[in-house]
Design an enzyme around this catalytic site. Structure first.
Site, PDB file in Angstrom:
ATOM      1  N   HIS A 157       0.822  -1.219   0.000  1.00 44.57           N
ATOM      2  CA  HIS A 157       0.000   0.000   0.000  1.00 44.57           C
ATOM      3  C   HIS A 157       0.855   1.269   0.000  1.00 44.57           C
ATOM      4  O   HIS A 157       0.925   1.940  -1.021  1.00 44.57           O
ATOM      5  CB  HIS A 157      -1.029   0.025   1.145  1.00 44.57           C
ATOM      6  CG  HIS A 157      -1.970  -1.141   1.107  1.00 44.57           C
ATOM      7  ND1 HIS A 157      -2.804  -1.369   0.044  1.00 44.57           N
ATOM      8  CD2 HIS A 157      -2.175  -2.172   1.983  1.00 44.57           C
ATOM      9  CE1 HIS A 157      -3.501  -2.472   0.270  1.00 44.57           C
ATOM     10  NE2 HIS A 157      -3.140  -2.983   1.430  1.00 44.57           N
ATOM     11  N   ASP A 174      -4.813  -8.011  -4.391  1.00 43.95           N
ATOM     12  CA  ASP A 174      -5.186  -7.878  -2.986  1.00 43.95           C
ATOM     13  C   ASP A 174      -6.528  -8.528  -2.635  1.00 43.95           C
ATOM     14  O   ASP A 174      -6.602  -9.729  -2.456  1.00 43.95           O
ATOM     15  CB  ASP A 174      -5.164  -6.373  -2.630  1.00 43.95           C
ATOM     16  CG  ASP A 174      -5.192  -6.106  -1.134  1.00 43.95           C
ATOM     17  OD1 ASP A 174      -5.241  -7.070  -0.360  1.00 43.95           O
ATOM     18  OD2 ASP A 174      -5.170  -4.926  -0.735  1.00 43.95           O
TER      19      ASP A 174
HETATM   20 ZN   LIG Z   1      -3.507  -7.047   1.943  1.00 42.32          ZN
END
Ligand SMILES: [Zn+2]
Length: 474
Positions: free
Chosen positions: A286, A337
Protein backbone atom coordinates in the site's frame (compact mmCIF):
# COMPACT_ATOMS: atom_id res chain seq x y z
CA UNK A 1 25.71 -20.24 -28.08
CA UNK A 2 23.46 -22.67 -26.21
CA UNK A 3 21.68 -23.94 -29.31
CA UNK A 4 22.29 -27.68 -29.13
CA UNK A 5 19.16 -28.92 -30.91
CA UNK A 6 18.91 -32.06 -28.67
CA UNK A 7 18.10 -29.83 -25.71
CA UNK A 8 15.35 -27.99 -27.52
CA UNK A 9 11.89 -28.96 -26.45
CA UNK A 10 9.91 -26.36 -28.32
CA UNK A 11 10.21 -23.06 -30.12
CA UNK A 12 7.25 -20.68 -29.83
CA UNK A 13 6.84 -18.43 -32.83
CA UNK A 14 4.34 -15.59 -32.46
CA UNK A 15 4.03 -12.51 -34.69
CA UNK A 16 5.64 -10.35 -31.99
CA UNK A 17 7.68 -10.93 -28.81
CA UNK A 18 8.10 -8.28 -26.10
CA UNK A 19 11.76 -8.40 -25.07
CA UNK A 20 14.34 -5.79 -24.13
CA UNK A 21 11.65 -3.14 -23.80
CA UNK A 22 10.26 -3.52 -27.36
CA UNK A 23 8.31 -5.85 -29.64
CA UNK A 24 10.43 -7.90 -32.05
CA UNK A 25 9.06 -9.52 -35.20
CA UNK A 26 10.19 -12.86 -36.67
CA UNK A 27 11.62 -14.00 -33.35
CA UNK A 28 11.12 -17.44 -31.81
CA UNK A 29 11.33 -18.27 -28.10
CA UNK A 30 13.44 -21.41 -28.02
CA UNK A 31 12.90 -23.42 -24.84
CA UNK A 32 14.50 -26.49 -23.31
CA UNK A 33 12.83 -29.48 -21.69
CA UNK A 34 12.98 -27.83 -18.29
CA UNK A 35 10.77 -24.98 -19.52
CA UNK A 36 13.58 -22.46 -19.68
CA UNK A 37 14.28 -20.05 -22.53
CA UNK A 38 17.51 -21.08 -24.29
CA UNK A 39 17.49 -18.25 -26.79
CA UNK A 40 15.47 -15.76 -28.80
CA UNK A 41 16.33 -16.85 -32.32
CA UNK A 42 15.45 -15.58 -35.79
CA UNK A 43 12.47 -17.64 -36.99
CA UNK A 44 14.40 -18.95 -40.01
CA UNK A 45 17.04 -20.58 -37.81
CA UNK A 46 14.63 -22.79 -35.91
CA UNK A 47 14.21 -26.41 -37.06
CA UNK A 48 10.76 -27.35 -38.40
CA UNK A 49 8.86 -29.86 -36.34
CA UNK A 50 9.63 -28.27 -33.05
CA UNK A 51 7.90 -24.99 -33.76
CA UNK A 52 4.58 -23.93 -32.24
CA UNK A 53 3.30 -21.18 -34.49
CA UNK A 54 1.27 -18.57 -32.58
CA UNK A 55 -0.32 -16.81 -35.52
CA UNK A 56 -1.89 -13.41 -34.91
CA UNK A 57 -0.46 -13.30 -31.40
CA UNK A 58 1.97 -11.16 -29.45
CA UNK A 59 3.85 -12.78 -26.56
CA UNK A 60 4.54 -10.85 -23.35
CA UNK A 61 6.22 -11.90 -20.09
CA UNK A 62 3.82 -13.38 -17.53
CA UNK A 63 2.36 -10.89 -15.07
CA UNK A 64 3.46 -11.14 -11.44
CA UNK A 65 0.82 -10.42 -8.84
CA UNK A 66 2.71 -9.56 -5.67
CA UNK A 67 -0.15 -9.20 -3.19
CA UNK A 68 -3.14 -11.53 -2.89
CA UNK A 69 -5.49 -12.80 -0.20
CA UNK A 70 -7.06 -15.57 -2.29
CA UNK A 71 -9.91 -16.41 0.10
CA UNK A 72 -11.27 -12.84 0.01
CA UNK A 73 -12.75 -13.67 -3.39
CA UNK A 74 -15.72 -15.15 -1.49
CA UNK A 75 -16.91 -11.67 -0.40
CA UNK A 76 -16.72 -10.11 -3.87
CA UNK A 77 -19.97 -8.29 -4.64
CA UNK A 78 -21.23 -8.88 -1.11
CA UNK A 79 -19.94 -5.73 0.57
CA UNK A 80 -21.20 -3.02 -1.77
CA UNK A 81 -23.80 -1.57 0.56
CA UNK A 82 -23.85 0.39 3.83
CA UNK A 83 -23.70 -1.81 6.91
CA UNK A 84 -25.21 0.65 9.39
CA UNK A 85 -25.84 4.22 10.36
CA UNK A 86 -22.23 5.40 10.35
CA UNK A 87 -19.65 5.74 7.59
CA UNK A 88 -18.63 2.61 5.72
CA UNK A 89 -14.88 2.28 5.32
CA UNK A 90 -11.98 -0.16 5.46
CA UNK A 91 -12.77 -1.10 9.06
CA UNK A 92 -16.44 -1.95 8.43
CA UNK A 93 -15.44 -3.90 5.31
CA UNK A 94 -12.92 -5.80 7.44
CA UNK A 95 -15.67 -7.03 9.77
CA UNK A 96 -17.46 -8.55 6.77
CA UNK A 97 -14.25 -10.11 5.50
CA UNK A 98 -13.69 -11.67 8.95
CA UNK A 99 -17.16 -13.19 8.89
CA UNK A 100 -15.98 -15.27 5.91
CA UNK A 101 -12.48 -15.90 7.27
CA UNK A 102 -13.82 -17.43 10.47
CA UNK A 103 -15.93 -20.03 8.63
CA UNK A 104 -13.86 -21.56 5.85
CA UNK A 105 -12.79 -25.20 6.17
CA UNK A 106 -9.56 -26.33 4.50
CA UNK A 107 -11.61 -27.68 1.56
CA UNK A 108 -13.48 -24.38 1.30
CA UNK A 109 -10.18 -22.53 1.26
CA UNK A 110 -8.96 -24.79 -1.54
CA UNK A 111 -12.10 -24.19 -3.62
CA UNK A 112 -11.98 -20.42 -3.10
CA UNK A 113 -8.24 -20.18 -3.81
CA UNK A 114 -8.47 -22.27 -6.96
CA UNK A 115 -11.16 -20.00 -8.39
CA UNK A 116 -9.06 -16.92 -7.61
CA UNK A 117 -5.96 -18.43 -9.20
CA UNK A 118 -7.97 -19.56 -12.23
CA UNK A 119 -9.11 -15.98 -12.83
CA UNK A 120 -5.50 -14.84 -12.45
CA UNK A 121 -4.29 -17.39 -15.01
CA UNK A 122 -6.96 -16.38 -17.51
CA UNK A 123 -5.82 -12.75 -17.26
CA UNK A 124 -2.13 -13.47 -17.95
CA UNK A 125 -0.80 -13.75 -14.38
CA UNK A 126 1.80 -16.53 -14.06
CA UNK A 127 3.12 -15.97 -10.48
CA UNK A 128 1.50 -14.80 -7.28
CA UNK A 129 2.62 -13.66 -3.83
CA UNK A 130 -0.04 -14.96 -1.44
CA UNK A 131 -0.11 -13.02 1.83
CA UNK A 132 -1.52 -15.85 3.89
CA UNK A 133 -2.73 -15.38 7.47
CA UNK A 134 -5.20 -18.21 8.07
CA UNK A 135 -3.28 -20.73 10.18
CA UNK A 136 -5.64 -22.21 12.78
CA UNK A 137 -8.96 -24.06 12.80
CA UNK A 138 -12.15 -21.96 13.18
CA UNK A 139 -12.20 -22.66 16.95
CA UNK A 140 -8.62 -21.43 17.33
CA UNK A 141 -7.07 -24.86 17.81
CA UNK A 142 -4.00 -25.89 15.81
CA UNK A 143 -4.24 -28.37 12.95
CA UNK A 144 -1.96 -31.42 13.25
CA UNK A 145 0.15 -29.83 10.56
CA UNK A 146 0.59 -26.13 11.47
CA UNK A 147 1.03 -25.42 7.75
CA UNK A 148 -2.09 -27.25 6.59
CA UNK A 149 -3.80 -24.11 5.30
CA UNK A 150 -0.62 -22.68 3.75
CA UNK A 151 -0.18 -25.96 1.89
CA UNK A 152 -3.84 -25.92 0.85
CA UNK A 153 -3.35 -22.57 -0.87
CA UNK A 154 -0.10 -23.77 -2.45
CA UNK A 155 -1.87 -26.88 -3.76
CA UNK A 156 -4.58 -24.69 -5.28
CA UNK A 157 -1.98 -22.56 -7.10
CA UNK A 158 -0.09 -25.60 -8.35
CA UNK A 159 -3.29 -27.31 -9.54
CA UNK A 160 -4.14 -24.24 -11.61
CA UNK A 161 -0.52 -24.00 -12.78
CA UNK A 162 0.69 -20.75 -11.19
CA UNK A 163 3.96 -20.25 -9.34
CA UNK A 164 3.38 -19.12 -5.77
CA UNK A 165 5.38 -17.36 -3.09
CA UNK A 166 3.58 -18.25 0.13
CA UNK A 167 4.13 -15.18 2.28
CA UNK A 168 3.50 -16.73 5.66
CA UNK A 169 1.98 -14.07 7.87
CA UNK A 170 2.96 -13.34 11.46
CA UNK A 171 0.01 -12.01 13.45
CA UNK A 172 0.39 -11.55 17.20
CA UNK A 173 -2.33 -9.19 18.42
CA UNK A 174 -5.32 -7.04 17.54
CA UNK A 175 -3.31 -3.86 17.97
CA UNK A 176 -1.31 -1.71 20.38
CA UNK A 177 -3.08 -1.74 23.77
CA UNK A 178 -6.12 -3.34 22.08
CA UNK A 179 -8.05 -6.25 23.57
CA UNK A 180 -8.08 -9.49 21.54
CA UNK A 181 -10.58 -9.66 18.65
CA UNK A 182 -12.21 -13.12 18.60
CA UNK A 183 -12.60 -12.86 14.82
CA UNK A 184 -8.80 -12.88 14.47
CA UNK A 185 -8.48 -16.16 16.35
CA UNK A 186 -7.37 -18.14 13.26
CA UNK A 187 -4.48 -15.75 12.51
CA UNK A 188 -2.70 -15.64 15.84
CA UNK A 189 0.72 -17.13 16.52
CA UNK A 190 1.41 -15.22 19.70
CA UNK A 191 5.16 -15.67 19.95
CA UNK A 192 7.92 -15.33 17.37
CA UNK A 193 9.35 -18.73 18.22
CA UNK A 194 6.30 -20.72 17.13
CA UNK A 195 5.87 -18.58 14.03
CA UNK A 196 9.49 -19.14 13.01
CA UNK A 197 9.32 -22.90 13.72
CA UNK A 198 6.31 -23.21 11.44
CA UNK A 199 7.71 -20.99 8.71
CA UNK A 200 11.01 -22.86 8.71
CA UNK A 201 9.22 -26.19 8.53
CA UNK A 202 7.28 -25.04 5.49
CA UNK A 203 10.38 -23.56 3.87
CA UNK A 204 12.42 -26.74 4.16
CA UNK A 205 9.55 -28.93 2.92
CA UNK A 206 8.98 -26.77 -0.17
CA UNK A 207 12.69 -26.63 -0.89
CA UNK A 208 12.73 -30.42 -1.23
CA UNK A 209 9.91 -30.45 -3.83
CA UNK A 210 11.43 -28.80 -6.88
CA UNK A 211 14.11 -26.60 -5.31
CA UNK A 212 11.32 -24.15 -4.63
CA UNK A 213 10.76 -23.14 -8.24
CA UNK A 214 6.97 -23.67 -8.27
CA UNK A 215 6.34 -22.72 -4.63
CA UNK A 216 8.55 -20.98 -2.11
CA UNK A 217 8.25 -19.13 1.18
CA UNK A 218 8.48 -15.52 2.23
CA UNK A 219 7.63 -14.03 5.61
CA UNK A 220 5.12 -11.30 6.23
CA UNK A 221 4.58 -9.68 9.61
CA UNK A 222 1.03 -8.50 9.01
CA UNK A 223 1.56 -4.84 10.00
CA UNK A 224 3.12 -2.76 12.79
CA UNK A 225 -0.33 -2.84 14.34
CA UNK A 226 -0.48 -6.66 14.52
CA UNK A 227 3.14 -7.44 15.47
CA UNK A 228 5.10 -5.88 18.36
CA UNK A 229 8.63 -4.69 17.76
CA UNK A 230 10.56 -7.51 19.48
CA UNK A 231 8.65 -10.12 17.48
CA UNK A 232 9.21 -8.11 14.31
CA UNK A 233 12.96 -8.08 14.93
CA UNK A 234 13.11 -11.86 15.18
CA UNK A 235 11.15 -12.35 11.97
CA UNK A 236 13.36 -9.84 10.17
CA UNK A 237 16.57 -11.56 11.29
CA UNK A 238 15.23 -14.92 10.16
CA UNK A 239 14.29 -13.47 6.75
CA UNK A 240 17.70 -11.88 6.36
CA UNK A 241 19.53 -15.07 7.33
CA UNK A 242 17.53 -17.20 4.86
CA UNK A 243 17.38 -14.42 2.23
CA UNK A 244 13.58 -14.52 2.04
CA UNK A 245 11.14 -11.91 0.75
CA UNK A 246 9.84 -9.82 3.66
CA UNK A 247 6.43 -8.18 3.17
CA UNK A 248 4.29 -6.00 5.41
CA UNK A 249 1.15 -3.93 5.08
CA UNK A 250 2.39 -0.35 5.54
CA UNK A 251 0.61 3.01 5.67
CA UNK A 252 -2.75 1.85 4.30
CA UNK A 253 -4.91 3.67 6.86
CA UNK A 254 -4.45 6.92 8.85
CA UNK A 255 -5.56 5.10 12.03
CA UNK A 256 -2.68 2.65 11.64
CA UNK A 257 -0.21 5.53 11.47
CA UNK A 258 -1.72 7.27 14.49
CA UNK A 259 -1.46 4.04 16.54
CA UNK A 260 2.17 3.59 15.47
CA UNK A 261 3.02 7.17 16.49
CA UNK A 262 1.45 6.48 19.87
CA UNK A 263 3.31 3.20 20.45
CA UNK A 264 6.68 4.01 18.87
CA UNK A 265 6.76 7.79 18.46
CA UNK A 266 7.44 7.22 14.75
CA UNK A 267 5.39 6.50 11.63
CA UNK A 268 5.47 2.91 10.29
CA UNK A 269 8.02 3.67 7.53
CA UNK A 270 10.19 5.71 9.91
CA UNK A 271 10.07 2.86 12.43
CA UNK A 272 11.07 0.26 9.82
CA UNK A 273 13.83 2.55 8.57
CA UNK A 274 15.36 3.39 11.94
CA UNK A 275 15.20 -0.26 13.01
CA UNK A 276 17.10 -1.25 9.86
CA UNK A 277 14.35 -3.41 8.35
CA UNK A 278 14.31 -1.70 4.97
CA UNK A 279 16.41 -3.45 2.36
CA UNK A 280 15.98 -4.79 -1.17
CA UNK A 281 13.97 -7.77 0.08
CA UNK A 282 11.44 -5.52 1.81
CA UNK A 283 8.06 -4.86 0.21
CA UNK A 284 5.66 -2.45 1.88
CA UNK A 285 2.11 -3.13 0.72
CA UNK A 286 0.00 0.00 0.00
CA UNK A 287 2.34 2.83 1.12
CA UNK A 288 -0.45 5.35 0.59
CA UNK A 289 0.12 7.75 3.47
CA UNK A 290 3.85 8.43 3.21
CA UNK A 291 5.97 11.56 3.12
CA UNK A 292 8.75 12.61 0.73
CA UNK A 293 11.31 11.76 3.37
CA UNK A 294 9.83 8.28 3.76
CA UNK A 295 9.86 7.73 -0.01
CA UNK A 296 13.55 8.67 -0.01
CA UNK A 297 14.25 6.16 2.78
CA UNK A 298 12.54 3.41 0.75
CA UNK A 299 14.52 4.40 -2.33
CA UNK A 300 17.87 4.45 -0.48
CA UNK A 301 17.19 0.96 0.84
CA UNK A 302 16.15 -0.42 -2.56
CA UNK A 303 12.80 -1.46 -1.07
CA UNK A 304 9.61 -1.98 -3.07
CA UNK A 305 6.12 -0.61 -2.59
CA UNK A 306 3.32 -2.91 -3.72
CA UNK A 307 0.37 -0.83 -4.88
CA UNK A 308 -3.11 -2.38 -5.05
CA UNK A 309 -5.16 0.40 -6.68
CA UNK A 310 -8.24 -1.64 -7.65
CA UNK A 311 -8.61 -2.72 -4.01
CA UNK A 312 -7.59 0.67 -2.59
CA UNK A 313 -10.25 2.44 -4.63
CA UNK A 314 -12.83 -0.15 -3.58
CA UNK A 315 -11.98 0.26 0.11
CA UNK A 316 -11.66 4.03 -0.02
CA UNK A 317 -8.07 3.74 1.25
CA UNK A 318 -6.74 6.67 -0.73
CA UNK A 319 -4.45 7.25 -3.70
CA UNK A 320 -0.93 5.84 -3.81
CA UNK A 321 1.54 8.71 -4.42
CA UNK A 322 2.92 7.13 -7.59
CA UNK A 323 4.51 10.33 -8.90
CA UNK A 324 6.47 10.73 -5.68
CA UNK A 325 7.58 7.09 -5.74
CA UNK A 326 8.60 7.22 -9.41
CA UNK A 327 10.48 10.52 -8.92
CA UNK A 328 12.36 9.15 -5.92
CA UNK A 329 13.17 5.92 -7.79
CA UNK A 330 11.17 3.56 -5.58
CA UNK A 331 10.22 0.39 -7.47
CA UNK A 332 6.47 -0.21 -7.48
CA UNK A 333 4.96 -3.69 -7.83
CA UNK A 334 1.24 -4.49 -8.09
CA UNK A 335 -1.27 -6.68 -6.31
CA UNK A 336 -4.92 -7.57 -6.80
CA UNK A 337 -5.19 -7.88 -2.99
CA UNK A 338 -8.91 -8.32 -2.10
CA UNK A 339 -9.84 -9.46 -5.64
CA UNK A 340 -12.69 -7.07 -6.22
CA UNK A 341 -11.29 -7.27 -9.72
CA UNK A 342 -8.51 -9.50 -11.06
CA UNK A 343 -6.84 -7.62 -13.87
CA UNK A 344 -3.30 -6.58 -13.03
CA UNK A 345 -3.09 -4.27 -16.06
CA UNK A 346 -6.01 -2.32 -14.59
CA UNK A 347 -3.92 -1.85 -11.43
CA UNK A 348 -1.01 -0.72 -13.60
CA UNK A 349 -3.02 1.87 -15.53
CA UNK A 350 -4.69 3.06 -12.33
CA UNK A 351 -1.27 4.21 -11.01
CA UNK A 352 -1.12 6.73 -13.84
CA UNK A 353 -4.82 7.56 -14.03
CA UNK A 354 -5.02 8.50 -10.33
CA UNK A 355 -2.20 11.00 -10.90
CA UNK A 356 -4.00 12.46 -13.93
CA UNK A 357 -7.15 12.98 -11.88
CA UNK A 358 -5.21 14.64 -9.08
CA UNK A 359 -2.99 16.86 -11.26
CA UNK A 360 -5.44 17.56 -14.11
CA UNK A 361 -2.68 16.61 -16.55
CA UNK A 362 -1.86 13.72 -18.87
CA UNK A 363 1.20 11.44 -18.92
CA UNK A 364 2.37 12.20 -15.40
CA UNK A 365 4.60 9.20 -14.58
CA UNK A 366 6.86 9.43 -17.61
CA UNK A 367 6.78 13.05 -18.68
CA UNK A 368 10.34 13.10 -20.01
CA UNK A 369 9.87 10.76 -22.98
CA UNK A 370 8.16 11.21 -26.36
CA UNK A 371 8.42 7.46 -27.08
CA UNK A 372 4.80 6.29 -27.55
CA UNK A 373 5.35 3.22 -25.37
CA UNK A 374 7.72 4.60 -22.70
CA UNK A 375 5.03 5.28 -20.11
CA UNK A 376 3.41 1.91 -20.84
CA UNK A 377 6.83 0.22 -20.49
CA UNK A 378 7.46 1.67 -17.04
CA UNK A 379 3.96 0.65 -15.90
CA UNK A 380 4.42 -2.81 -17.44
CA UNK A 381 7.65 -3.22 -15.44
CA UNK A 382 5.54 -2.77 -12.28
CA UNK A 383 3.39 -5.72 -13.35
CA UNK A 384 6.37 -7.93 -14.27
CA UNK A 385 9.98 -7.14 -13.21
CA UNK A 386 9.24 -5.32 -9.96
CA UNK A 387 6.71 -7.99 -9.02
CA UNK A 388 9.28 -10.73 -9.63
CA UNK A 389 11.77 -8.84 -7.45
CA UNK A 390 9.16 -8.32 -4.75
CA UNK A 391 8.25 -11.98 -4.36
CA UNK A 392 11.87 -13.10 -4.78
CA UNK A 393 11.25 -15.49 -7.66
CA UNK A 394 13.99 -18.12 -7.30
CA UNK A 395 14.50 -18.38 -11.05
CA UNK A 396 13.05 -15.42 -12.85
CA UNK A 397 13.25 -11.71 -13.40
CA UNK A 398 9.89 -11.19 -15.08
CA UNK A 399 11.34 -10.83 -18.57
CA UNK A 400 11.64 -12.93 -21.73
CA UNK A 401 15.40 -13.42 -22.03
CA UNK A 402 17.75 -16.35 -22.45
CA UNK A 403 18.11 -18.21 -19.16
CA UNK A 404 14.72 -17.11 -17.87
CA UNK A 405 11.76 -19.45 -17.34
CA UNK A 406 9.27 -19.59 -20.22
CA UNK A 407 6.50 -17.79 -18.30
CA UNK A 408 4.40 -15.77 -20.72
CA UNK A 409 0.98 -14.92 -22.07
CA UNK A 410 -0.25 -14.15 -25.55
CA UNK A 411 -2.70 -11.53 -26.74
CA UNK A 412 -4.87 -11.83 -29.84
CA UNK A 413 -3.80 -9.03 -32.17
CA UNK A 414 -7.24 -9.14 -33.80
CA UNK A 415 -9.13 -8.62 -30.56
CA UNK A 416 -11.28 -5.46 -30.83
CA UNK A 417 -9.68 -3.94 -27.70
CA UNK A 418 -6.22 -3.69 -29.36
CA UNK A 419 -6.85 -4.21 -33.08
CA UNK A 420 -4.93 -1.86 -35.37
CA UNK A 421 -1.93 -1.38 -33.07
CA UNK A 422 1.53 -1.23 -34.61
CA UNK A 423 4.61 -2.68 -32.88
CA UNK A 424 5.71 0.78 -31.68
CA UNK A 425 2.48 1.48 -29.80
CA UNK A 426 1.24 -2.06 -29.08
CA UNK A 427 2.45 -1.93 -25.48
CA UNK A 428 0.47 1.27 -24.90
CA UNK A 429 -2.59 -0.46 -26.39
CA UNK A 430 -2.07 -3.44 -24.06
CA UNK A 431 -1.37 -1.34 -20.99
CA UNK A 432 -4.22 1.13 -21.37
CA UNK A 433 -6.89 -0.77 -23.29
CA UNK A 434 -6.47 -4.56 -23.29
CA UNK A 435 -9.53 -6.56 -22.33
CA UNK A 436 -8.48 -9.70 -20.48
CA UNK A 437 -10.71 -11.54 -22.97
CA UNK A 438 -7.88 -10.91 -25.47
CA UNK A 439 -5.51 -13.16 -23.44
CA UNK A 440 -5.35 -16.43 -25.37
CA UNK A 441 -2.46 -18.64 -24.21
CA UNK A 442 -0.74 -18.66 -20.84
CA UNK A 443 2.45 -20.66 -20.38
CA UNK A 444 4.29 -21.30 -17.09
CA UNK A 445 7.68 -23.01 -17.20
CA UNK A 446 7.03 -24.07 -20.80
CA UNK A 447 3.72 -25.70 -19.88
CA UNK A 448 0.54 -24.31 -21.43
CA UNK A 449 -2.04 -23.76 -18.68
CA UNK A 450 -4.45 -21.67 -20.76
CA UNK A 451 -5.04 -22.61 -24.40
CA UNK A 452 -7.25 -20.61 -26.78
CA UNK A 453 -8.54 -18.64 -23.78
CA UNK A 454 -9.58 -21.77 -21.86
CA UNK A 455 -8.23 -23.57 -18.79
CA UNK A 456 -8.89 -27.32 -18.88
CA UNK A 457 -10.17 -27.47 -15.27
CA UNK A 458 -12.25 -24.27 -15.41
CA UNK A 459 -15.67 -25.92 -15.41
CA UNK A 460 -14.98 -28.03 -12.31
CA UNK A 461 -13.29 -25.15 -10.47
CA UNK A 462 -16.21 -22.80 -11.11
CA UNK A 463 -18.83 -25.39 -10.12
CA UNK A 464 -17.06 -26.15 -6.84
CA UNK A 465 -16.86 -22.44 -6.13
CA UNK A 466 -20.54 -21.86 -6.82
CA UNK A 467 -21.37 -24.68 -4.41
CA UNK A 468 -19.10 -23.11 -1.79
CA UNK A 469 -20.78 -19.72 -2.15
CA UNK A 470 -24.18 -21.36 -1.70
CA UNK A 471 -22.97 -23.01 1.53
CA UNK A 472 -21.49 -19.77 2.82
CA UNK A 473 -24.23 -17.28 2.01
CA UNK A 474 -27.60 -18.96 1.37
ZN1 LIG B 1 -3.51 -7.05 1.94
Amino acid sequence: VPNKSDDIELAWLPDLVYTGGRFETGTALVCDRAGRIISLAPAGEVKEGKVVRLKGRAVLPGLVNSHSHAFQRVIRGRTEYRTGEGRDNFWTWREMMYSAATRLSPEDLYDASRLTFLEMALSGITSVGEFHYLHLAPDGSAYDDPNLLSKTVIRAARDVGLRICLLRVAYARAGFAASPNPKQIRFIEADAESFLDNAERLRSELDKDDAGSSAWVGVAPHSVRAVPLDYLKEVFHYAREKRLPFHMHVAEQPAEIAACMKEHGRSPVALLDTEGFLDERFTGVHGIHISEEEARALSRAGSIICACPTTERNLGDGVIPAALLFTEGVRVSLGTDSHTQIDLLEDARELEYNMRLKKLERVVLNEASADPSALAASLFDCATRHGAASIGMPAGRGALEAGQPADFFTVDLHHPSIAGACPEDLLAHVLFSLSSAAVREVVVGGRMIVEAGQHRAAREIVEKFIALQKRLWD
